[in-house]
Design a protein around this motif. Structure first.
Motif, PDB file in Angstrom:
ATOM      1  N   VAL A  61      79.610  69.523  -4.812  1.00 11.49           N
ATOM      2  CA  VAL A  61      78.148  69.587  -4.793  1.00 11.49           C
ATOM      3  C   VAL A  61      77.561  68.211  -4.479  1.00 11.49           C
ATOM      4  CG1 VAL A  61      76.076  70.058  -6.168  1.00 11.49           C
ATOM      5  CG2 VAL A  61      78.046  71.595  -6.320  1.00 11.49           C
ATOM      6  N   THR A  62      78.135  67.171  -5.042  1.00 10.16           N
ATOM      7  CA  THR A  62      77.659  65.809  -4.766  1.00 10.16           C
ATOM      8  C   THR A  62      77.789  65.493  -3.289  1.00 10.16           C
ATOM      9  OG1 THR A  62      78.274  65.085  -6.992  1.00 10.16           O
ATOM     10  CG2 THR A  62      77.957  63.363  -5.333  1.00 10.16           C
ATOM     11  N   ARG A  63      78.936  65.793  -2.716  1.00 11.70           N
ATOM     12  CA  ARG A  63      79.165  65.538  -1.293  1.00 11.70           C
ATOM     13  C   ARG A  63      78.164  66.329  -0.439  1.00 11.70           C
ATOM     14  NH1 ARG A  63      84.673  66.702  -0.511  1.00 11.70           N
ATOM     15  NH2 ARG A  63      85.094  64.553  -1.029  1.00 11.70           N
ATOM     16  N   LEU A  69      75.745  57.193  -3.980  1.00 11.06           N
ATOM     17  CA  LEU A  69      76.229  57.970  -5.113  1.00 11.06           C
ATOM     18  C   LEU A  69      76.395  57.082  -6.336  1.00 11.06           C
ATOM     19  CD1 LEU A  69      79.031  60.011  -3.294  1.00 11.06           C
ATOM     20  CD2 LEU A  69      76.574  60.483  -3.412  1.00 11.06           C
ATOM     21  N   GLU A  70      76.223  57.683  -7.505  1.00 10.81           N
ATOM     22  CA  GLU A  70      76.467  56.985  -8.772  1.00 10.81           C
ATOM     23  C   GLU A  70      75.666  55.686  -8.866  1.00 10.81           C
ATOM     24  OE1 GLU A  70      78.963  57.949 -11.168  1.00 10.81           O
ATOM     25  OE2 GLU A  70      79.334  59.817 -10.103  1.00 10.81           O
ATOM     26  N   VAL A  71      74.357  55.806  -8.895  1.00  6.28           N
ATOM     27  CA  VAL A  71      73.470  54.637  -8.923  1.00  6.28           C
ATOM     28  C   VAL A  71      72.933  54.442 -10.339  1.00  6.28           C
ATOM     29  CG1 VAL A  71      71.332  53.634  -8.031  1.00  6.28           C
ATOM     30  CG2 VAL A  71      72.816  54.984  -6.512  1.00  6.28           C
ATOM     31  N   CYS A  72      73.197  53.268 -10.908  1.00  7.46           N
ATOM     32  CA  CYS A  72      72.677  52.952 -12.240  1.00  7.46           C
ATOM     33  C   CYS A  72      71.200  52.586 -12.116  1.00  7.46           C
ATOM     34  CB  CYS A  72      73.452  51.798 -12.857  1.00  7.46           C
ATOM     35  SG  CYS A  72      75.132  52.251 -13.290  1.00  7.46           S
ATOM     36  N   ASP A  94      73.261  60.736  -9.917  1.00  3.21           N
ATOM     37  CA  ASP A  94      74.408  61.214  -9.141  1.00  3.21           C
ATOM     38  C   ASP A  94      74.219  60.896  -7.657  1.00  3.21           C
ATOM     39  OD1 ASP A  94      75.751  62.285 -11.381  1.00  3.21           O
ATOM     40  OD2 ASP A  94      74.543  64.106 -11.257  1.00  3.21           O
ATOM     41  N   VAL A  95      73.048  61.194  -7.128  1.00  2.68           N
ATOM     42  CA  VAL A  95      72.701  60.865  -5.746  1.00  2.68           C
ATOM     43  C   VAL A  95      71.292  60.282  -5.756  1.00  2.68           C
ATOM     44  CG1 VAL A  95      72.352  61.728  -3.386  1.00  2.68           C
ATOM     45  CG2 VAL A  95      74.069  62.816  -4.862  1.00  2.68           C
ATOM     46  N   MET A  96      71.158  59.107  -5.163  1.00  2.00           N
ATOM     47  CA  MET A  96      69.843  58.496  -4.976  1.00  2.00           C
ATOM     48  C   MET A  96      69.727  58.228  -3.488  1.00  2.00           C
ATOM     49  SD  MET A  96      68.338  55.175  -6.915  1.00  2.00           S
ATOM     50  CE  MET A  96      66.607  54.814  -6.960  1.00  2.00           C
TER      51      MET A  96
END
Length: 148
Positions: free
Chosen positions: A21-23, A38-41, A49-51
């Motif tokens: 789903v992320t992809r 992906l994976e943005v703090c 998860d996605v920005m």
């Protein structure tokens, strides 16, 4: 403590679904003209998860939900709004969409791409926050290219 008084709730991870789903959500964002990471703090300590950064500087966050249990135990998604112009859930095609609230946007995705099922309401960021997030996004993207 008596065994009868002990309550454990098991939550099963679905890493294959999450990855797929992320992809797909990231590919959809790219197809829509956005640059996804992906994976943005975020500044509040949460992790998107996605920005994605749009061609006009708008910022979108997609929170991936691998299953109903994942959605029910995770309420941190409500803390993403102050860091984006639009917020979406991204779920697999088999996810029961009626479980999700109506307010956020909705993306259905798999490993190959996705589709926007429901547009997210747009709540523009304040200019100073947009500038800070855009600079942090650009720096993160540039630094990630150095890893390879």
């Amino acid at each position: 403590m008596p065994a009868a008084a002990l309550h454990l709730e098991l939550v099963f991870s679905r890493p294959e679904t999450t990855l797929s789903v992320t992809r797909g959500a990231a590919r959809l964002m790219a197809d829509m003209g956005y640059a996804p990471l992906l994976e943005v703090c975020l500044p509040n300590g949460r992790r998107a998860d996605v920005m994605a950064l749009g061609p006009k500087g708008d910022i979108v966050i997609c929170e991936v939900k691998s299953g109903v249990d994942d959605y029910r135990v995770d309420r941190k998604w409500q803390e993403y709004g102050p860091f984006c112009d639009a917020f979406y859930f991204a779920v697999a095609p088999e996810f029961p969409q009626g479980v999700l609230p109506d307010e956020p946007g909705l993306i259905v995705a798999d490993g190959f791409g996705g589709a926007v099922v429901r547009d997210a309401p747009v709540i523009p960021l304040a200019p100073a926050r947009r500038k800070a997030l855009t600079l942090a996004f650009a720096r993160l993207g540039a630094l990630r290219t150095m890893r390879d």
